[in-house]
Design an enzyme around this catalytic site. Structure first.
Site, PDB file in Angstrom:
ATOM      1  N   CYS A   1      33.268  -7.887   0.200  1.00  0.00           N
ATOM      2  CA  CYS A   1      34.052  -7.132  -0.789  1.00  0.00           C
ATOM      3  C   CYS A   1      34.979  -6.120  -0.094  1.00  0.00           C
ATOM      4  CB  CYS A   1      33.129  -6.484  -1.815  1.00  0.00           C
ATOM      5  SG  CYS A   1      33.951  -6.312  -3.430  1.00  0.00           S
TER       6      CYS A   1
ATOM      7  N   HIS B   1      30.046  -9.992  -4.472  1.00  0.00           N
ATOM      8  CA  HIS B   1      28.809  -9.299  -4.093  1.00  0.00           C
ATOM      9  C   HIS B   1      27.655 -10.291  -4.095  1.00  0.00           C
ATOM     10  CE1 HIS B   1      29.841  -5.103  -3.545  1.00  0.00           C
ATOM     11  NE2 HIS B   1      30.661  -5.190  -4.577  1.00  0.00           N
TER      12      HIS B   1
ATOM     13  N   GLU C   1      25.253 -10.480  -2.293  1.00  0.00           N
ATOM     14  CA  GLU C   1      23.952  -9.876  -1.972  1.00  0.00           C
ATOM     15  C   GLU C   1      23.259  -9.303  -3.207  1.00  0.00           C
ATOM     16  OE1 GLU C   1      26.442  -6.184  -2.165  1.00  0.00           O
ATOM     17  OE2 GLU C   1      26.760  -8.312  -1.712  1.00  0.00           O
TER      18      GLU C   1
END
Length: 271
Positions: free
Chosen positions: A112, A204, A206
């Protein structure tokens, strides 16, 4: 002879540093390949003031000399994408880190805002503010196959949460860069360069199940006067915000597992 664990560094500049550390620990230790994770914060972010214990207790100050010995390195996102890069008061430290990574670390993953600042630093690509925040879980289109996408098919899901986008025309104009995947509406997901040293992911990936929900609540708490829109295509039912989906779990697992394998195949000789 058994090889030593992979040394992977992470510059954690997310707002929710503890949650981000937990998420990355989870996704980076999923394979059977042993890893040794080192989490850092930028020292100049706290210049002239005491580093909060909530930060110093879980992250170490960025050590450029130690960074040079890493097998892989990740720079996380940060909720500062509406700022010009030069407005980020610790940008000089980030650029020193990027220079060190380019010279010494064979595997770099930028997430990001991390992808934005790295793509700008290495290739001069401009950052553009979006008219509306891209916020939700969207299907992706694979434009160019890549080892990190191996195991994923068109329309794989991934969470996006950003107010800015890198200049797609500038990326297309640079023969060194490849757009490997976008959302089905053309927003960036993954960009790579020919050596496969640097990977730029603008999602994102994660985030766990509650990541987007937590981001929404953080923004509302910080600015209750603003009418924020909830993440799209994320909740199971309209007006039922207690049961978000986690339909990017395969995306998350596939890309991080592939990256760890890539790091294992391209270790740093400078240990």
């Amino acid at each position: 002879m058994e090889k030593s664990p992979l040394k992977i560094g992470i510059l954690n500049v997310m707002h929710d540093k503890a949650d981000t550390k937990t998420r990355l620990q989870h996704v980076l230790t999923h394979t059977a390949i042993p890893v040794d994770l080192h989490f850092y914060y930028p020292m100049t972010h706290y210049a002239g003031r005491t580093v909060p214990e909530a930060v110093s207790s879980i992250l170490d100050p960025l050590d450029i000399h130690e960074v040079a010995t890493m097998d892989g390195f990740i720079i996380t996102g940060s909720p500062i994408e509406t700022l010009e890069f030069d407005q980020v008061h610790y940008i000089a430290e980030v650029r020193t880190l990027l220079k060190t990574l380019s010279q010494h670390v064979p595997n770099q993953l930028y997430l990001c805002w991390g992808g934005m600042v790295a793509l700008n630093y290495f290739f001069g690509i401009s950052k553009l503010i979006l008219p509306h925040k891209l916020f939700g879980v969207y299907p992706q289109t694979i434009l160019e196959p890549h080892p990190l996408l191996k195991g994923l098919k068109n329309d794989f899901k991934s969470p996006h949460a950003r107010y800015a986008e890198m200049d797609v025309r500038g990326i297309h104009a640079d023969p060194r860069l490849t757009i490997n995947a976008t959302t089905t509406k053309g927003k960036l997901f993954m960009v790579t360069e020919p050596t496969d040293t640097q990977t730029f992911v603008f999602s994102h990936i994660e985030y766990d199940r509650w990541g987007l929900d937590s981001e929404y609540k953080r923004e509302v708490a910080a600015h209750p006067e603003i009418d924020y829109v909830r993440a799209k295509h994320y909740y199971h039912h309209k007006n039922d915000y207690d049961h978000p989906k986690f339909n990017w779990k395969k995306t998350q697992r596939t890309i991080f597992d592939n990256w760890i394998q890539h790091v294992a195949d391209h270790r740093n000789d400078n240990h």
